[in-house]
Design a protein around this motif. Structure first.
Motif, PDB file in Angstrom:
ATOM      1  N   ASP A   1      74.288  80.667  41.362  1.00 53.25           N
ATOM      2  CA  ASP A   1      73.539  80.553  40.115  1.00 53.25           C
ATOM      3  C   ASP A   1      73.750  79.200  39.453  1.00 53.25           C
ATOM      4  OD1 ASP A   1      72.478  83.071  40.415  1.00 53.25           O
ATOM      5  OD2 ASP A   1      73.979  84.029  39.146  1.00 53.25           O
ATOM      6  N   ILE A   2      74.940  78.654  39.596  1.00 55.32           N
ATOM      7  CA  ILE A   2      75.241  77.361  38.989  1.00 55.32           C
ATOM      8  C   ILE A   2      74.357  76.259  39.584  1.00 55.32           C
ATOM      9  CG2 ILE A   2      77.105  76.719  40.558  1.00 55.32           C
ATOM     10  CD1 ILE A   2      78.626  75.691  38.092  1.00 55.32           C
ATOM     11  N   THR A   3      73.965  76.417  40.812  1.00 47.61           N
ATOM     12  CA  THR A   3      73.081  75.444  41.453  1.00 47.61           C
ATOM     13  C   THR A   3      71.627  75.743  41.125  1.00 47.61           C
ATOM     14  OG1 THR A   3      74.666  75.167  43.229  1.00 47.61           O
ATOM     15  CG2 THR A   3      72.431  74.421  43.667  1.00 47.61           C
ATOM     16  N   LYS A   4      71.258  77.007  41.082  1.00 45.82           N
ATOM     17  CA  LYS A   4      69.880  77.377  40.754  1.00 45.82           C
ATOM     18  C   LYS A   4      69.472  76.877  39.376  1.00 45.82           C
ATOM     19  CE  LYS A   4      69.733  81.629  43.411  1.00 45.82           C
ATOM     20  NZ  LYS A   4      69.605  83.077  43.285  1.00 45.82           N
ATOM     21  N   ASP A   5      70.430  76.804  38.451  1.00 43.66           N
ATOM     22  CA  ASP A   5      70.116  76.319  37.105  1.00 43.66           C
ATOM     23  C   ASP A   5      69.562  74.901  37.121  1.00 43.66           C
ATOM     24  OD1 ASP A   5      70.936  78.724  36.051  1.00 43.66           O
ATOM     25  OD2 ASP A   5      72.895  77.982  35.401  1.00 43.66           O
ATOM     26  N   LEU A   6      69.948  74.105  38.097  1.00 42.37           N
ATOM     27  CA  LEU A   6      69.438  72.743  38.203  1.00 42.37           C
ATOM     28  C   LEU A   6      67.929  72.713  38.461  1.00 42.37           C
ATOM     29  CD1 LEU A   6      72.216  71.105  40.395  1.00 42.37           C
ATOM     30  CD2 LEU A   6      71.826  70.756  37.944  1.00 42.37           C
ATOM     31  N   CYS A   7      67.407  73.769  39.047  1.00 41.82           N
ATOM     32  CA  CYS A   7      65.992  73.814  39.389  1.00 41.82           C
ATOM     33  C   CYS A   7      65.099  73.889  38.155  1.00 41.82           C
ATOM     34  CB  CYS A   7      65.708  74.999  40.306  1.00 41.82           C
ATOM     35  SG  CYS A   7      66.610  74.878  41.855  1.00 41.82           S
ATOM     36  N   ASN A   8      65.664  74.231  37.013  1.00 42.78           N
ATOM     37  CA  ASN A   8      64.892  74.302  35.772  1.00 42.78           C
ATOM     38  C   ASN A   8      64.717  72.939  35.113  1.00 42.78           C
ATOM     39  OD1 ASN A   8      64.699  77.122  35.994  1.00 42.78           O
ATOM     40  ND2 ASN A   8      66.676  77.371  35.015  1.00 42.78           N
ATOM     41  N   LEU A   9      65.428  71.943  35.597  1.00 43.48           N
ATOM     42  CA  LEU A   9      65.335  70.602  35.020  1.00 43.48           C
ATOM     43  C   LEU A   9      64.145  69.853  35.601  1.00 43.48           C
ATOM     44  CD1 LEU A   9      69.093  69.555  35.245  1.00 43.48           C
ATOM     45  CD2 LEU A   9      67.872  70.413  33.236  1.00 43.48           C
ATOM     46  N   THR A  10      63.523  69.009  34.776  1.00 43.55           N
ATOM     47  CA  THR A  10      62.407  68.199  35.275  1.00 43.55           C
ATOM     48  C   THR A  10      62.874  66.884  35.863  1.00 43.55           C
ATOM     49  OG1 THR A  10      62.089  67.291  33.058  1.00 43.55           O
ATOM     50  CG2 THR A  10      60.743  69.207  33.680  1.00 43.55           C
ATOM     51  N   GLU A  11      64.054  66.414  35.416  1.00 41.38           N
ATOM     52  CA  GLU A  11      64.618  65.188  35.978  1.00 41.38           C
ATOM     53  C   GLU A  11      66.133  65.207  35.839  1.00 41.38           C
ATOM     54  OE1 GLU A  11      63.281  61.697  33.911  1.00 41.38           O
ATOM     55  OE2 GLU A  11      63.419  62.684  31.981  1.00 41.38           O
ATOM     56  N   TRP A  12      66.772  64.403  36.642  1.00 44.29           N
ATOM     57  CA  TRP A  12      68.227  64.288  36.597  1.00 44.29           C
ATOM     58  C   TRP A  12      68.547  62.884  36.109  1.00 44.29           C
ATOM     59  CZ3 TRP A  12      72.052  67.396  36.191  1.00 44.29           C
ATOM     60  CH2 TRP A  12      73.344  66.966  36.433  1.00 44.29           C
ATOM     61  N   ASP A  13      68.887  62.786  34.827  1.00 48.76           N
ATOM     62  CA  ASP A  13      69.219  61.508  34.226  1.00 48.76           C
ATOM     63  C   ASP A  13      70.538  61.635  33.465  1.00 48.76           C
ATOM     64  OD1 ASP A  13      68.540  62.974  31.970  1.00 48.76           O
ATOM     65  OD2 ASP A  13      66.765  61.792  31.507  1.00 48.76           O
ATOM     66  N   GLU A  14      70.917  60.598  32.747  1.00 49.87           N
ATOM     67  CA  GLU A  14      72.198  60.616  32.053  1.00 49.87           C
ATOM     68  C   GLU A  14      72.279  61.746  31.026  1.00 49.87           C
ATOM     69  OE1 GLU A  14      75.279  57.710  29.642  1.00 49.87           O
ATOM     70  OE2 GLU A  14      73.290  56.960  30.138  1.00 49.87           O
ATOM     71  N   ASN A  15      71.195  62.003  30.308  1.00 48.04           N
ATOM     72  CA  ASN A  15      71.207  63.085  29.320  1.00 48.04           C
ATOM     73  C   ASN A  15      71.395  64.448  29.974  1.00 48.04           C
ATOM     74  OD1 ASN A  15      70.856  61.379  27.114  1.00 48.04           O
ATOM     75  ND2 ASN A  15      68.634  61.444  27.286  1.00 48.04           N
ATOM     76  N   ALA A  16      70.734  64.681  31.089  1.00 48.04           N
ATOM     77  CA  ALA A  16      70.883  65.951  31.809  1.00 48.04           C
ATOM     78  C   ALA A  16      72.304  66.082  32.350  1.00 48.04           C
ATOM     79  CB  ALA A  16      69.872  66.039  32.953  1.00 48.04           C
ATOM     80  N   PHE A  17      72.823  64.994  32.875  1.00 53.42           N
ATOM     81  CA  PHE A  17      74.188  64.971  33.403  1.00 53.42           C
ATOM     82  C   PHE A  17      75.206  65.311  32.312  1.00 53.42           C
ATOM     83  CE2 PHE A  17      77.992  62.254  33.675  1.00 53.42           C
ATOM     84  CZ  PHE A  17      78.604  62.808  34.790  1.00 53.42           C
ATOM     85  N   LEU A  18      75.105  64.658  31.155  1.00 49.97           N
ATOM     86  CA  LEU A  18      76.054  64.889  30.064  1.00 49.97           C
ATOM     87  C   LEU A  18      75.932  66.304  29.496  1.00 49.97           C
ATOM     88  CD1 LEU A  18      75.850  61.421  28.274  1.00 49.97           C
ATOM     89  CD2 LEU A  18      77.710  62.299  29.718  1.00 49.97           C
ATOM     90  N   ALA A  19      74.702  66.807  29.378  1.00 53.45           N
ATOM     91  CA  ALA A  19      74.501  68.170  28.884  1.00 53.45           C
ATOM     92  C   ALA A  19      75.102  69.184  29.850  1.00 53.45           C
ATOM     93  CB  ALA A  19      73.013  68.440  28.681  1.00 53.45           C
ATOM     94  N   ARG A  20      74.918  68.964  31.131  1.00 51.31           N
ATOM     95  CA  ARG A  20      75.473  69.876  32.128  1.00 51.31           C
ATOM     96  C   ARG A  20      76.999  69.814  32.132  1.00 51.31           C
ATOM     97  NH1 ARG A  20      76.205  70.499  37.864  1.00 51.31           N
ATOM     98  NH2 ARG A  20      75.703  72.646  38.378  1.00 51.31           N
ATOM     99  N   HIS A  21      77.540  68.626  31.985  1.00 48.34           N
ATOM    100  CA  HIS A  21      78.991  68.479  31.908  1.00 48.34           C
ATOM    101  C   HIS A  21      79.538  69.291  30.739  1.00 48.34           C
ATOM    102  CE1 HIS A  21      82.981  66.657  31.877  1.00 48.34           C
ATOM    103  NE2 HIS A  21      82.805  66.479  30.577  1.00 48.34           N
ATOM    104  N   LYS A  22      78.922  69.152  29.580  1.00 49.58           N
ATOM    105  CA  LYS A  22      79.370  69.874  28.385  1.00 49.58           C
ATOM    106  C   LYS A  22      79.279  71.391  28.598  1.00 49.58           C
ATOM    107  CE  LYS A  22      78.568  70.123  23.435  1.00 49.58           C
ATOM    108  NZ  LYS A  22      77.761  69.618  22.306  1.00 49.58           N
ATOM    109  N   GLU A  23      78.196  71.830  29.201  1.00 47.25           N
ATOM    110  CA  GLU A  23      78.018  73.265  29.478  1.00 47.25           C
ATOM    111  C   GLU A  23      79.090  73.776  30.445  1.00 47.25           C
ATOM    112  OE1 GLU A  23      74.833  76.078  31.818  1.00 47.25           O
ATOM    113  OE2 GLU A  23      74.075  74.324  30.763  1.00 47.25           O
ATOM    114  N   MET A  24      79.364  73.008  31.491  1.00 43.00           N
ATOM    115  CA  MET A  24      80.358  73.438  32.477  1.00 43.00           C
ATOM    116  C   MET A  24      81.763  73.474  31.881  1.00 43.00           C
ATOM    117  SD  MET A  24      78.887  71.595  35.905  1.00 43.00           S
ATOM    118  CE  MET A  24      80.034  72.380  37.025  1.00 43.00           C
ATOM    119  N   VAL A  25      82.102  72.494  31.051  1.00 40.58           N
ATOM    120  CA  VAL A  25      83.414  72.494  30.396  1.00 40.58           C
ATOM    121  C   VAL A  25      83.541  73.727  29.514  1.00 40.58           C
ATOM    122  CG1 VAL A  25      84.834  71.323  28.660  1.00 40.58           C
ATOM    123  CG2 VAL A  25      83.808  70.010  30.533  1.00 40.58           C
TER     124      VAL A  25
END
Length: 70
Positions: free
Chosen positions: A37-61
């Motif tokens: 499921d942690i990988t499937k969540d990436l499929c909802n993103l339209t792009e992978w950029d710095e903002n997406a990376f930082l938001a995902r980091h915060k969510e995972m922490v």
């Protein structure tokens, strides 16, 4: 940072040098070996950029803090 890490199983071999759109196609396909499921969540993103990376980091922490009661 945790934002760029995910669980892939055998899918890594198919995607390691691919762009984000190609990876999303592979990650979204169900299979009998691994469906994280942690990988499937990436499929909802339209792009992978710095903002997406930082938001995902915060969510995972936050998730790890809840799991490990930190």
């Amino acid at each position: 940072k945790l934002g760029n890490l995910t669980l892939l199983g055998y899918k890594k071999l198919k995607t390691q040098n691919s762009n984000f759109n190609k990876k999303k196609i592979v990650y979204s396909k169900p299979n009998n070996r691994s469906s994280f499921d942690i990988t499937k969540d990436l499929c909802n993103l339209t792009e992978w950029d710095e903002n997406a990376f930082l938001a995902r980091h915060k969510e995972m922490v936050g998730t790890l803090e809840r799991i490990w009661m930190l």
